[in-house]
Design an enzyme around this catalytic site. Structure first.
Site, mmCIF file in Angstrom:
data_model
loop_
_atom_site.group_PDB
_atom_site.id
_atom_site.type_symbol
_atom_site.label_atom_id
_atom_site.label_comp_id
_atom_site.label_asym_id
_atom_site.label_seq_id
_atom_site.Cartn_x
_atom_site.Cartn_y
_atom_site.Cartn_z
ATOM 1 N N HIS A 58 44.943 34.754 -45.905
ATOM 2 C CA HIS A 58 45.165 33.573 -45.147
ATOM 3 C C HIS A 58 44.280 32.314 -45.397
ATOM 4 O O HIS A 58 44.688 31.419 -45.141
ATOM 5 C CB HIS A 58 45.268 34.267 -43.736
ATOM 6 C CG HIS A 58 46.171 33.260 -42.870
ATOM 7 N ND1 HIS A 58 47.527 32.687 -43.148
ATOM 8 C CD2 HIS A 58 46.052 32.804 -41.621
ATOM 9 C CE1 HIS A 58 47.994 31.913 -42.367
ATOM 10 N NE2 HIS A 58 47.150 32.000 -41.560
ATOM 11 N N THR A 73 50.678 31.595 -33.806
ATOM 12 C CA THR A 73 51.512 30.554 -34.746
ATOM 13 C C THR A 73 53.044 30.918 -35.082
ATOM 14 O O THR A 73 53.186 31.926 -35.683
ATOM 15 C CB THR A 73 50.851 30.459 -36.120
ATOM 16 O OG1 THR A 73 49.372 30.030 -35.789
ATOM 17 C CG2 THR A 73 51.388 29.367 -36.824
ATOM 18 N N CYS A 104 52.305 22.417 -39.675
ATOM 19 C CA CYS A 104 52.419 24.054 -39.867
ATOM 20 C C CYS A 104 53.722 24.326 -39.767
ATOM 21 O O CYS A 104 54.210 24.003 -38.827
ATOM 22 C CB CYS A 104 51.288 24.501 -38.755
ATOM 23 S SG CYS A 104 51.519 26.298 -38.843
ATOM 24 N N CYS A 122 53.394 31.443 -42.977
ATOM 25 C CA CYS A 122 52.554 32.071 -44.089
ATOM 26 C C CYS A 122 51.863 33.224 -43.374
ATOM 27 O O CYS A 122 51.214 34.120 -44.036
ATOM 28 C CB CYS A 122 51.215 30.937 -44.576
ATOM 29 S SG CYS A 122 51.849 29.481 -44.567
ATOM 30 N N TYR A 159 45.248 28.237 -46.627
ATOM 31 C CA TYR A 159 44.887 27.051 -45.903
ATOM 32 C C TYR A 159 45.107 25.627 -46.933
ATOM 33 O O TYR A 159 44.962 24.429 -46.550
ATOM 34 C CB TYR A 159 43.642 26.883 -45.123
ATOM 35 C CG TYR A 159 43.932 27.360 -43.701
ATOM 36 C CD1 TYR A 159 44.448 28.509 -43.359
ATOM 37 C CD2 TYR A 159 44.180 26.359 -42.733
ATOM 38 C CE1 TYR A 159 45.110 29.108 -42.241
ATOM 39 C CE2 TYR A 159 44.319 26.768 -41.359
ATOM 40 C CZ TYR A 159 44.870 28.080 -41.337
ATOM 41 O OH TYR A 159 45.273 28.705 -40.028
ATOM 42 N N GLU A 168 51.971 27.027 -31.126
ATOM 43 C CA GLU A 168 51.063 28.118 -30.808
ATOM 44 C C GLU A 168 51.412 28.683 -29.342
ATOM 45 O O GLU A 168 51.752 27.928 -28.484
ATOM 46 C CB GLU A 168 49.606 27.669 -30.814
ATOM 47 C CG GLU A 168 49.366 26.838 -32.130
ATOM 48 C CD GLU A 168 49.179 28.040 -33.234
ATOM 49 O OE1 GLU A 168 48.854 29.054 -33.130
ATOM 50 O OE2 GLU A 168 49.047 27.494 -34.298
ATOM 51 N N CYS A 189 47.915 24.921 -47.553
ATOM 52 C CA CYS A 189 48.871 24.091 -46.829
ATOM 53 C C CYS A 189 48.326 22.755 -46.303
ATOM 54 O O CYS A 189 48.959 21.806 -46.103
ATOM 55 C CB CYS A 189 49.297 24.875 -45.549
ATOM 56 S SG CYS A 189 48.155 25.242 -44.134
ATOM 57 N N GLU A 228 43.525 23.563 -35.847
ATOM 58 C CA GLU A 228 44.148 24.618 -36.693
ATOM 59 C C GLU A 228 43.138 24.853 -37.941
ATOM 60 O O GLU A 228 42.788 25.904 -38.202
ATOM 61 C CB GLU A 228 45.428 24.510 -36.950
ATOM 62 C CG GLU A 228 46.276 26.014 -37.164
ATOM 63 C CD GLU A 228 47.532 25.835 -37.286
ATOM 64 O OE1 GLU A 228 47.925 24.873 -38.093
ATOM 65 O OE2 GLU A 228 48.294 26.221 -36.785
HETATM 66 FE FE1 SF4 Z 1 50.610 27.131 -40.663
HETATM 67 FE FE2 SF4 Z 1 49.037 26.750 -42.674
HETATM 68 FE FE3 SF4 Z 1 48.629 28.779 -41.667
HETATM 69 FE FE4 SF4 Z 1 50.811 28.372 -43.089
HETATM 70 S S1 SF4 Z 1 48.656 28.561 -43.770
HETATM 71 S S2 SF4 Z 1 50.879 29.349 -41.003
HETATM 72 S S3 SF4 Z 1 51.228 26.109 -42.646
HETATM 73 S S4 SF4 Z 1 48.340 26.941 -40.548
#
Ligand code: SF4
Length: 528
Positions: A338, A236, A149, A153, A342, A303, A344, A492
């Site tokens: 958000h 985060t 992570c 974001c 994800y 975190e 990501c 997560e």
């Molecule tokens: Fe972390 Fe993914 Fe959330 Fe971005 S979207 S803060 S990389 S968990």
């Protein structure tokens, strides 16, 4: 451009110094003066550190030094998080976002109409559907580069949802918020978003809790601002940010007015305490001579719990104050952004699929049909996550404020896929890696004279492959499926941006079941 003191703090430099001196005389005499002193001390500190805008990863890391944050880990106060071996990998992950903006400006920056310049995409308010899609592309790339992570974001999604929500509340909040964003873009800061409250008894609304501090609330309203108290959970990258946006976590009733508060706070504001969360295998980073054993020595997530102990927010940093009707709008817009962020995790999935393929290759099993089939299955699951997320971004609609909002149903489908598919991808990665992923001796054993040579002899894989490369790949798979970055890849994925049930509720609301029934009736020839 200023790195520190870019908000009201800079403008009030003179008075801040004067007030700090006056306030010393009253320190400790009453709560009001303690709070005032904290505010004025913060102003002095911020104005003392004026420098240029952050550009490189090195400048970003330097900007985090010397903030005297109140951070606790394993029961001890941490003097300098930047140099702490457990925390530094998470800072490196955020730092990578700065370097990507230099290496690939098309991917990681965008032209901002607010400042009329290219800004980091994490600080950009979307101005087109392409901007929303661009966020997903950048997120996948950063997931590939860090394997964890990269934390920015939440702030990006918070500024985009607040931009449109403040517009719909009133002009005052919206103008204030635009000024805040301009300063953030000019300084190239990291913004953290703080939404999740402890929630206490989850069957009760905020104002009905036996302890009123279970949700962040206003405890004092003043002419020049408000004082807030409470805590934010699972934050985060909060320590790695420069500013935090505090937001409500759920739909609110008129009786919950004190909980409808949105404001920006500098991370090093007095009254904020950070308690760093544990991650599986985290203390390996504190061992001497551990490099291979870390699996991913450079990057990690972060975190922490933020304890908010009567912190003053001046009016110019308040963007919602009592407007309970708009809390649900903000929460839903934020979660929509958000949940499709994800994607990501597909970048992390790319890394894990590559690692599983390499493990099979080092074992000499890459040609087996069931290995190829499992790799295809992993890719299928990973691209299914990405498909829903990028579709949500492509289906974005313009808000009244002029920025773009992703499709909520597809965003929730993306996040719901993320609560499941990484677990299956991780299972397949462990399948391909073999049991050694959990039984491999330590790097120290491999390097010891007593057993090292014999370990290397018996852990040789396919001829021509390196034992150390095999160890490194197995440790990376362990890191992402069992170790510290399993927090980022699995847990997560399950709970971040809302646990699975939260998405099912949104999917149920938006699935259009009555419309679907009509379609079926039409084809079946049913008229009633
Ligand atoms: Fe972390 Fe993914 Fe959330 Fe971005 S979207 S803060 S990389 S968990």
């Amino acid at each position: 451009m200023q790195r520190y003191g870019t908000l009201k703090f800079l403008e009030t430099k003179q008075s801040a110094v004067e007030f700090a001196g006056v306030c010393l005389a009253f320190r400790g005499t009453c709560n009001l003066h303690v709070i005032q002193h904290k505010l004025h001390a913060a102003r002095v500190r911020y104005t003392a550190r004026v420098t240029t805008a952050i550009s490189t990863s090195a400048e970003y890391i330097e900007s985090l030094r010397g903030r005297n944050l109140e951070v606790y880990f394993l029961g001890e106060r941490i003097a300098e998080p930047v140099d702490h071996p457990v925390m530094r990998p998470s800072i490196n992950a955020v730092a990578r976002t700065y370097d990507l903006a230099i290496e690939h400006p098309d991917l990681a920056t965008a032209h901002s109409s607010l400042t009329n310049r290219r800004v980091n995409r994490f600080l950009h308010v979307t101005e087109s559907v392409d901007d929303v899609v661009g966020q997903n592309r950048m997120q996948r790339r950063l997931g590939q580069l860090t394997g964890t992570c990269f934390q920015r974001c939440v702030g990006m999604d918070a500024i985009n949802s607040l931009y449109s929500t403040t517009f719909e509340i009133n002009k005052v909040y919206h103008e204030r918020f635009k000024q805040f964003l301009i300063k953030m873009q000019e300084a190239n800061y990291v913004i953290g978003g703080a939404m999740t409250d402890p929630k206490g008894d989850r069957s009760k609304a905020p104002a009905d809790q036996s302890d009123p501090d279970m949700f962040v609330r206003v405890v004092e309203r003043r002419d020049d601002g408000v004082v807030i108290r409470g805590a934010k959970m699972h934050q985060t990258g909060c320590l790695n940010s420069h500013w935090i946006l505090v937001m409500p976590t759920m739909r609110l009733r008129p009786a919950d007015r004190d909980y409808a508060i949105v404001g920006a706070i500098p991370v090093d504001h007095p009254g904020l305490t950070y308690v760093y969360g544990r991650q599986s295998c985290d203390t390996r980073a504190m061992e001497d001579g551990a490099d291979i054993d870390l699996g991913n020595a450079r990057y990690g997530g972060q975190e922490a719990i933020i304890l908010i102990n009567d912190v003053f927010i001046p009016n110019d940093s308040i963007f919602m104050n009592g407007e309970t009707d708009f809390a649900a709008m903000l929460v839903e817009r934020f979660t929509s952004y958000h949940r499709r962020s994800y994607v990501c995790k597909t970048g992390l999935g790319d890394v894990l699929i590559g690692a599983a393929a390499l493990a099979a290759d080092y074992n000499g099993a890459a040609g087996a049909s069931h290995i190829k089939d499992k790799l295809v299955e992993m890719a299928h699951l990973n691209e299914t996550i990405y498909g829903a997320g990028i579709a949500a971004s492509h289906e974005s609609q313009k808000t009244l404020a002029g920025n773009y909002q992703p499709d909520d149903l597809l965003a929730n489908v993306c996040k719901h896929n993320v609560t499941r598919f990484p677990y299956e991808i991780a299972r397949l990665a462990q399948d391909l890696a073999g049991g050694l992923v959990a039984t491999m001796p330590s790097e120290k054993d491999f390097r010891s004279e007593a057993v090292g040579p014999r370990l290397r002899k018996f852990l040789q894989g396919r001829d021509g492959t390196s034992v150390e490369s095999r160890m490194r790949i197995l440790r990376l798979i362990e890191n992402m499926t069992l170790g510290r970055n399993a927090v980022g890849y699995l847990t997560e994925s399950m709970h971040g941006a809302g646990s699975p049930q939260a998405q099912r509720i949104q999917i149920q609301r938006q699935m259009g079941i009555e419309e679907k029934k009509k379609l079926a009736k039409n084809l079946a020839g049913i008229d009633d």
